[in-house]
Design a protein around this motif. Structure first.
Motif, PDB file in Angstrom:
ATOM      1  N   GLY A  39       0.802  -1.210   0.000  1.00  0.00           N
ATOM      2  CA  GLY A  39       0.000   0.000   0.000  1.00  0.00           C
ATOM      3  C   GLY A  39       0.835   1.259   0.000  1.00  0.00           C
ATOM      4  O   GLY A  39       0.515   2.235  -0.693  1.00  0.00           O
ATOM      5  N   ALA A  40       1.929   1.255   0.758  1.00  0.00           N
ATOM      6  CA  ALA A  40       2.773   2.447   0.876  1.00  0.00           C
ATOM      7  C   ALA A  40       3.517   2.765  -0.416  1.00  0.00           C
ATOM      8  O   ALA A  40       3.689   3.933  -0.771  1.00  0.00           O
ATOM      9  N   GLN A  41       3.947   1.736  -1.149  1.00  0.00           N
ATOM     10  CA  GLN A  41       4.780   1.966  -2.320  1.00  0.00           C
ATOM     11  C   GLN A  41       3.992   2.008  -3.629  1.00  0.00           C
ATOM     12  O   GLN A  41       4.335   2.775  -4.533  1.00  0.00           O
ATOM     13  N   TYR A  42       2.932   1.181  -3.746  1.00  0.00           N
ATOM     14  CA  TYR A  42       2.241   1.062  -5.027  1.00  0.00           C
ATOM     15  C   TYR A  42       0.775   1.481  -4.986  1.00  0.00           C
ATOM     16  O   TYR A  42       0.132   1.575  -6.032  1.00  0.00           O
ATOM     17  N   GLY A  43       0.216   1.678  -3.808  1.00  0.00           N
ATOM     18  CA  GLY A  43      -1.139   2.188  -3.718  1.00  0.00           C
ATOM     19  C   GLY A  43      -2.225   1.144  -3.865  1.00  0.00           C
ATOM     20  O   GLY A  43      -2.006  -0.051  -3.680  1.00  0.00           O
ATOM     21  N   TRP A  44      -3.431   1.605  -4.245  1.00  0.00           N
ATOM     22  CA  TRP A  44      -4.624   0.765  -4.263  1.00  0.00           C
ATOM     23  C   TRP A  44      -4.557  -0.366  -5.273  1.00  0.00           C
ATOM     24  O   TRP A  44      -5.263  -1.365  -5.130  1.00  0.00           O
ATOM     25  N   GLN A 174      -7.109  10.228   2.668  1.00  0.00           N
ATOM     26  CA  GLN A 174      -5.818   9.958   2.032  1.00  0.00           C
ATOM     27  C   GLN A 174      -4.829  11.074   2.324  1.00  0.00           C
ATOM     28  O   GLN A 174      -5.166  12.259   2.267  1.00  0.00           O
ATOM     29  N   PRO A 177      -0.298  13.775  -1.429  1.00  0.00           N
ATOM     30  CA  PRO A 177       0.956  13.368  -2.060  1.00  0.00           C
ATOM     31  C   PRO A 177       1.876  14.562  -2.309  1.00  0.00           C
ATOM     32  O   PRO A 177       1.429  15.714  -2.323  1.00  0.00           O
ATOM     33  N   PRO A 183       3.999   7.713  -9.568  1.00  0.00           N
ATOM     34  CA  PRO A 183       3.783   6.319  -9.139  1.00  0.00           C
ATOM     35  C   PRO A 183       4.902   5.399  -9.606  1.00  0.00           C
ATOM     36  O   PRO A 183       5.423   5.554 -10.717  1.00  0.00           O
ATOM     37  N   CYS A 255      -1.419   2.431   2.424  1.00  0.00           N
ATOM     38  CA  CYS A 255      -1.776   3.268   1.277  1.00  0.00           C
ATOM     39  C   CYS A 255      -2.195   4.668   1.705  1.00  0.00           C
ATOM     40  O   CYS A 255      -1.721   5.672   1.173  1.00  0.00           O
ATOM     41  N   TYR A 259       1.346   6.410   0.923  1.00  0.00           N
ATOM     42  CA  TYR A 259       1.435   6.426  -0.538  1.00  0.00           C
ATOM     43  C   TYR A 259       1.466   7.860  -1.067  1.00  0.00           C
ATOM     44  O   TYR A 259       0.577   8.656  -0.781  1.00  0.00           O
TER      45      TYR A 259
END
Length: 421
Positions: A39-44, A174, A177, A183, A255, A259
């Motif tokens: 979740g932290a690196q690539y998201g949903w 969220q 960012p 991404p 995430c 993220y």
């Protein structure tokens, strides 16, 4: 109505066992680390492989419970019935796990221990040695019953903490960012390697189906009246659903809190432990630090217990099946010796290769991932052979899901090997 509910709950708690141990073991190996990082690196987008892996691997683990409750034999014996070469393959996979998985789990747990109690002067190796000693003694003194009863409390506390944190994270929204955030690509070498680890150990490695089988045998021994096949599978389904749900919770937390911020979760066990605990306390409040850190430590501690117990039991069972005339491995002292031996071996691995633990874990992940389709096929063969009555064999829907899962994992494995070459 109340009496009926209490009676139902009492019966459920009596049969809870292998499914709960499975959930506890899986949470540490793939959820706390890999789901949060996903979740932290690539998201949903990582929700897709997590859900797919949990659905497509389900039959592989369910067959371990099914086979044991029908035949009253372990899955390793089922492999032997298929042919000696299949049991040797499972023995090889288990050997890789002995030298990698336990060491990796104890390193993360030691990191959480140092983070919680702020002990920096003893060092990771000494903390790990203390954990090996403590867990070994607990397994030798309490055996299966203590393991099961302890985990009922630990998993309940973690589940409540995760629900609270997930709700608060979603309510807060969220995280914003960075302006220059881009991404990370998934289908490059780094992304594929991460996917391999995530899918390979989500909810856990397929060889753990043999572990579930061993716990099912132990659970049957503790009950005056063994549960029916339907009850045993229902109990496992509860644990499996809980495992999948917790994976989604960890992904949501990673995430929505990290993220897009550019924050990278550390590969260092102590630093990673601090980052994970702070993910929770940032949304619940600093007052909850001890509760969250304690729950995380208890989770990893229980994972070490379940994995250590399972690998020891399965290893002994494999030796007994391959060498049935060596009665020394059937004695009660054999389990104690195996538990202590694996503790010493994995402490040595940590002491000698702590700088290369990521490489050792990568090796374990690679072996687990490449062999997963074959192990899935072997599990299907054990529950569909001529010795299993037709009414107890898996229905057509479950078989089709098994074939689809094997096809998916095989295609992914070939793609992975193509990238490496």
């Amino acid at each position: 109505m109340t009496l009926l509910f209490m009676d139902t709950l009492k019966k459920l708690l009596q049969i809870v066992g292998p499914g709960l141990l499975f959930a506890s073991m899986a949470i540490g190996t793939s959820h706390l680390v890999l789901s949060t990082k996903a979740g932290a690196q690539y998201g949903w987008v990582m929700l897709i492989p997590i859900i797919l892996a949990n659905i497509l691997k389900y039959p592989f683990f369910e067959f371990g419970v099914r086979y044991t409750h029908i035949t009253k034999k372990t899955l390793t014996e089922g492999y032997l019935d298929l042919g000696r070469k299949y049991l040797w393959l499972y023995a090889l996979i288990t050997m890789v796990s002995i030298f990698t998985i336990l060491a990796a789990l104890y390193v993360v747990t030691a990191g959480l221990f140092i983070n919680l109690f702020k002990i920096t002067d003893l060092g990771l190796n000494m903390i790990a040695a203390g954990l090996f000693l403590l867990i070994s003694l607990l397994l030798l003194i309490g055996r299966y019953r203590l393991l099961e009863n302890t985990l009922k409390l630990i998993v309940s506390v973690l589940f409540i903490a995760l629900i609270i944190t997930t709700i608060m994270v979603i309510t807060k929204g969220q995280v914003a960012p960075e302006a220059a955030f881009e991404p990370l690509p998934i289908f490059n070498e780094v992304g594929i390697l991460f996917l391999i680890g995530l899918v390979g150990w989500m909810p856990t490695a397929v060889e753990a189906s043999g572990w579930v089988s061993m716990w099912s045998i132990e659970k049957i021994k503790t009950m005056k009246t063994p549960p029916t096949l339907k009850a045993a599978i229902s109990e496992f389904n509860i644990g499996y659903f809980l495992t999948a749900l917790l994976a989604v919770f960890f992904l949501i937390i990673g995430c929505m809190t990290l993220y897009g911020t550019g924050t990278e979760l550390s590969g260092n066990a102590v630093v990673f432990a601090d980052q994970v605990v702070n993910l929770f306390t940032a949304h619940i409040g600093n007052w909850a630090y001890l509760m969250i850190a304690g729950a995380a430590l208890a989770t990893m501690f229980s994972t070490c217990m379940t994995a250590h117990d399972a690998i020891s039991r399965v290893s002994l069972d494999i030796i007994n099946k391959l060498y049935p005339n060596q009665h020394v491995f059937r004695r009660k002292k054999a389990f104690a010796f195996t538990v202590l031996l694996f503790a010493v071996i994995n402490w040595a691995v940590i002491a000698l290769f702590s700088a290369n633990m990521s490489s050792l874990v990568a090796l374990a992940t690679f072996v687990s991932f490449i062999t997963a389709p074959l192990l899935g096929w072997m599990n299907l063969r054990t529950v569909t052979n001529k010795d299993i009555p037709k009414p107890y064999q898996p229905k057509i829907g479950l078989r089709m899901l098994t074939y689809f899962g094997m096809l998916f994992l095989t295609a992914f494995a070939f793609y992975y090997c193509w990238i490496l070459l």
